[in-house]
Design a protein around this motif. Sequence first.
Motif, PDB file in Angstrom:
ATOM      1  N   ARG A  43      51.520   0.942   9.412  1.00 31.03           N
ATOM      2  CA  ARG A  43      50.272   0.883   8.657  1.00 31.03           C
ATOM      3  C   ARG A  43      49.470  -0.317   9.143  1.00 31.03           C
ATOM      4  NH1 ARG A  43      52.117  -0.035   3.480  1.00 31.03           N
ATOM      5  NH2 ARG A  43      51.861  -2.257   3.770  1.00 31.03           N
ATOM      6  N   ALA A  44      48.271  -0.068   9.620  1.00 34.33           N
ATOM      7  CA  ALA A  44      47.402  -1.155  10.075  1.00 34.33           C
ATOM      8  C   ALA A  44      46.503  -1.650   8.945  1.00 34.33           C
ATOM      9  CB  ALA A  44      46.546  -0.696  11.241  1.00 34.33           C
ATOM     10  N   TYR A  45      46.078  -0.739   8.079  1.00 31.12           N
ATOM     11  CA  TYR A  45      45.241  -1.123   6.948  1.00 31.12           C
ATOM     12  C   TYR A  45      45.304  -0.053   5.861  1.00 31.12           C
ATOM     13  CZ  TYR A  45      41.705   2.043   8.951  1.00 31.12           C
ATOM     14  OH  TYR A  45      41.046   3.129   9.459  1.00 31.12           O
ATOM     15  N   THR A  46      44.894  -0.453   4.671  1.00 32.19           N
ATOM     16  CA  THR A  46      44.799   0.446   3.530  1.00 32.19           C
ATOM     17  C   THR A  46      43.340   0.488   3.125  1.00 32.19           C
ATOM     18  OG1 THR A  46      47.032  -0.053   2.799  1.00 32.19           O
ATOM     19  CG2 THR A  46      45.549   0.848   1.144  1.00 32.19           C
ATOM     20  N   GLN A  47      42.898   1.661   2.715  1.00 30.59           N
ATOM     21  CA  GLN A  47      41.498   1.845   2.341  1.00 30.59           C
ATOM     22  C   GLN A  47      41.410   2.521   0.980  1.00 30.59           C
ATOM     23  OE1 GLN A  47      39.310   4.333   5.066  1.00 30.59           O
ATOM     24  NE2 GLN A  47      37.375   3.451   4.438  1.00 30.59           N
ATOM     25  N   ALA A  48      40.399   2.154   0.216  1.00 35.40           N
ATOM     26  CA  ALA A  48      40.084   2.824  -1.044  1.00 35.40           C
ATOM     27  C   ALA A  48      38.578   3.042  -1.067  1.00 35.40           C
ATOM     28  CB  ALA A  48      40.513   1.980  -2.237  1.00 35.40           C
ATOM     29  N   VAL A  49      38.167   4.256  -1.411  1.00 33.28           N
ATOM     30  CA  VAL A  49      36.743   4.603  -1.499  1.00 33.28           C
ATOM     31  C   VAL A  49      36.517   5.229  -2.870  1.00 33.28           C
ATOM     32  CG1 VAL A  49      34.875   5.982  -0.520  1.00 33.28           C
ATOM     33  CG2 VAL A  49      36.618   5.030   0.989  1.00 33.28           C
ATOM     34  N   CYS A  50      35.584   4.657  -3.645  1.00 32.60           N
ATOM     35  CA  CYS A  50      35.324   5.163  -4.992  1.00 32.60           C
ATOM     36  C   CYS A  50      34.414   6.382  -4.936  1.00 32.60           C
ATOM     37  CB  CYS A  50      34.684   4.080  -5.855  1.00 32.60           C
ATOM     38  SG  CYS A  50      34.470   4.602  -7.581  1.00 32.60           S
ATOM     39  N   SER A  51      34.678   7.317  -5.816  1.00 29.83           N
ATOM     40  CA  SER A  51      33.869   8.531  -5.890  1.00 29.83           C
ATOM     41  C   SER A  51      32.458   8.252  -6.404  1.00 29.83           C
ATOM     42  CB  SER A  51      34.569   9.577  -6.770  1.00 29.83           C
ATOM     43  OG  SER A  51      34.779   9.068  -8.072  1.00 29.83           O
ATOM     44  N   CYS A  52      32.183   7.032  -6.900  1.00 24.93           N
ATOM     45  CA  CYS A  52      30.820   6.682  -7.336  1.00 24.93           C
ATOM     46  C   CYS A  52      29.885   6.553  -6.143  1.00 24.93           C
ATOM     47  CB  CYS A  52      30.810   5.394  -8.158  1.00 24.93           C
ATOM     48  SG  CYS A  52      31.047   3.860  -7.214  1.00 24.93           S
ATOM     49  N   GLY A  53      30.462   6.328  -4.955  1.00 22.08           N
ATOM     50  CA  GLY A  53      29.657   6.205  -3.745  1.00 22.08           C
ATOM     51  C   GLY A  53      29.121   4.816  -3.468  1.00 22.08           C
ATOM     52  N   ASN A  54      29.425   3.861  -4.351  1.00 19.25           N
ATOM     53  CA  ASN A  54      28.884   2.503  -4.191  1.00 19.25           C
ATOM     54  C   ASN A  54      29.934   1.447  -3.879  1.00 19.25           C
ATOM     55  OD1 ASN A  54      26.212   3.254  -4.756  1.00 19.25           O
ATOM     56  ND2 ASN A  54      26.643   3.217  -6.939  1.00 19.25           N
ATOM     57  N   TRP A  55      31.174   1.857  -3.647  1.00 14.87           N
ATOM     58  CA  TRP A  55      32.221   0.861  -3.408  1.00 14.87           C
ATOM     59  C   TRP A  55      33.275   1.425  -2.470  1.00 14.87           C
ATOM     60  CZ3 TRP A  55      37.504   0.492  -4.000  1.00 14.87           C
ATOM     61  CH2 TRP A  55      38.038  -0.788  -3.945  1.00 14.87           C
ATOM     62  N   GLU A  56      33.675   0.600  -1.529  1.00 14.18           N
ATOM     63  CA  GLU A  56      34.832   0.910  -0.692  1.00 14.18           C
ATOM     64  C   GLU A  56      35.403  -0.381  -0.159  1.00 14.18           C
ATOM     65  OE1 GLU A  56      34.173   2.270   3.641  1.00 14.18           O
ATOM     66  OE2 GLU A  56      32.542   3.170   2.503  1.00 14.18           O
ATOM     67  N   MET A  57      36.674  -0.338   0.187  1.00 15.15           N
ATOM     68  CA  MET A  57      37.352  -1.527   0.695  1.00 15.15           C
ATOM     69  C   MET A  57      38.387  -1.112   1.718  1.00 15.15           C
ATOM     70  SD  MET A  57      39.328  -4.407  -1.424  1.00 15.15           S
ATOM     71  CE  MET A  57      39.005  -6.044  -0.867  1.00 15.15           C
ATOM     72  N   LYS A  58      38.491  -1.919   2.766  1.00 16.61           N
ATOM     73  CA  LYS A  58      39.478  -1.680   3.820  1.00 16.61           C
ATOM     74  C   LYS A  58      40.038  -3.041   4.238  1.00 16.61           C
ATOM     75  CE  LYS A  58      38.166  -0.489   8.153  1.00 16.61           C
ATOM     76  NZ  LYS A  58      37.715   0.376   9.249  1.00 16.61           N
ATOM     77  N   GLN A  59      41.346  -3.221   4.027  1.00 13.50           N
ATOM     78  CA  GLN A  59      42.014  -4.492   4.335  1.00 13.50           C
ATOM     79  C   GLN A  59      43.450  -4.221   4.776  1.00 13.50           C
ATOM     80  OE1 GLN A  59      40.914  -7.780   4.027  1.00 13.50           O
ATOM     81  NE2 GLN A  59      38.858  -7.036   3.566  1.00 13.50           N
ATOM     82  N   ARG A  60      44.064  -5.214   5.397  1.00 10.52           N
ATOM     83  CA  ARG A  60      45.477  -5.095   5.806  1.00 10.52           C
ATOM     84  C   ARG A  60      46.417  -5.098   4.602  1.00 10.52           C
ATOM     85  NH1 ARG A  60      47.360  -5.708  10.738  1.00 10.52           N
ATOM     86  NH2 ARG A  60      49.227  -6.753   9.989  1.00 10.52           N
ATOM     87  N   GLY A  61      46.103  -5.886   3.602  1.00  6.92           N
ATOM     88  CA  GLY A  61      46.992  -6.029   2.447  1.00  6.92           C
ATOM     89  C   GLY A  61      46.834  -4.913   1.432  1.00  6.92           C
ATOM     90  N   LYS A  62      47.820  -4.040   1.336  1.00  4.35           N
ATOM     91  CA  LYS A  62      47.760  -2.900   0.427  1.00  4.35           C
ATOM     92  C   LYS A  62      47.669  -3.358  -1.033  1.00  4.35           C
ATOM     93  CE  LYS A  62      50.020   1.495  -0.526  1.00  4.35           C
ATOM     94  NZ  LYS A  62      51.050   2.419  -0.051  1.00  4.35           N
ATOM     95  N   GLY A  63      48.431  -4.371  -1.395  1.00  5.92           N
ATOM     96  CA  GLY A  63      48.402  -4.881  -2.770  1.00  5.92           C
ATOM     97  C   GLY A  63      47.037  -5.416  -3.147  1.00  5.92           C
ATOM     98  N   TYR A  64      46.381  -6.114  -2.222  1.00  7.78           N
ATOM     99  CA  TYR A  64      45.050  -6.662  -2.486  1.00  7.78           C
ATOM    100  C   TYR A  64      44.037  -5.542  -2.680  1.00  7.78           C
ATOM    101  CZ  TYR A  64      40.777  -9.352  -1.921  1.00  7.78           C
ATOM    102  OH  TYR A  64      39.540  -9.908  -2.114  1.00  7.78           O
ATOM    103  N   VAL A  65      44.094  -4.519  -1.836  1.00  7.92           N
ATOM    104  CA  VAL A  65      43.175  -3.379  -1.961  1.00  7.92           C
ATOM    105  C   VAL A  65      43.399  -2.693  -3.307  1.00  7.92           C
ATOM    106  CG1 VAL A  65      42.503  -1.129  -1.016  1.00  7.92           C
ATOM    107  CG2 VAL A  65      43.004  -3.029   0.529  1.00  7.92           C
ATOM    108  N   ASN A  66      44.656  -2.524  -3.690  1.00 10.99           N
ATOM    109  CA  ASN A  66      44.965  -1.863  -4.951  1.00 10.99           C
ATOM    110  C   ASN A  66      44.444  -2.665  -6.142  1.00 10.99           C
ATOM    111  OD1 ASN A  66      46.018   0.249  -6.487  1.00 10.99           O
ATOM    112  ND2 ASN A  66      47.941  -0.823  -6.789  1.00 10.99           N
ATOM    113  N   GLU A  67      44.595  -3.978  -6.108  1.00 12.57           N
ATOM    114  CA  GLU A  67      44.096  -4.831  -7.199  1.00 12.57           C
ATOM    115  C   GLU A  67      42.566  -4.745  -7.293  1.00 12.57           C
ATOM    116  OE1 GLU A  67      43.801  -7.300 -10.390  1.00 12.57           O
ATOM    117  OE2 GLU A  67      45.618  -6.406  -9.579  1.00 12.57           O
TER     118      GLU A  67
END
Length: 84
Positions: free
Chosen positions: A37-61
């Motif tokens: 795993r190089a990075y974890t990503q989260a994209v919100c269905s609202c369309g106004n927020w996304e995040m991509k980082q190496r730390g899975k725990g940080y992205v989840n928080e």
Amino acid sequence: MSFRAPLTDHHADGTLCPANHKHTSSGKPLHAHCPGRAYTQAVCSCGNWEMKQRGKGYVNECRRRHLATHAEGPRVDLLRLDAV
């Protein structure tokens, strides 16, 4: 409306790392044919927020904090009629 921001893991080349590819907490692969795993990503269905980082725990928080802002609802300023 209920918003979602699912977490997805990705390899260094940007391809999706399947959920059945298990990793150590540092992202090293436990699956024989996974580059890791190089990075974890989260994209919100609202369309106004996304995040991509190496730390899975940080992205989840951050994902949880963002989703909590949707639960709060819009900010409303009330007009006080009893003010002098």
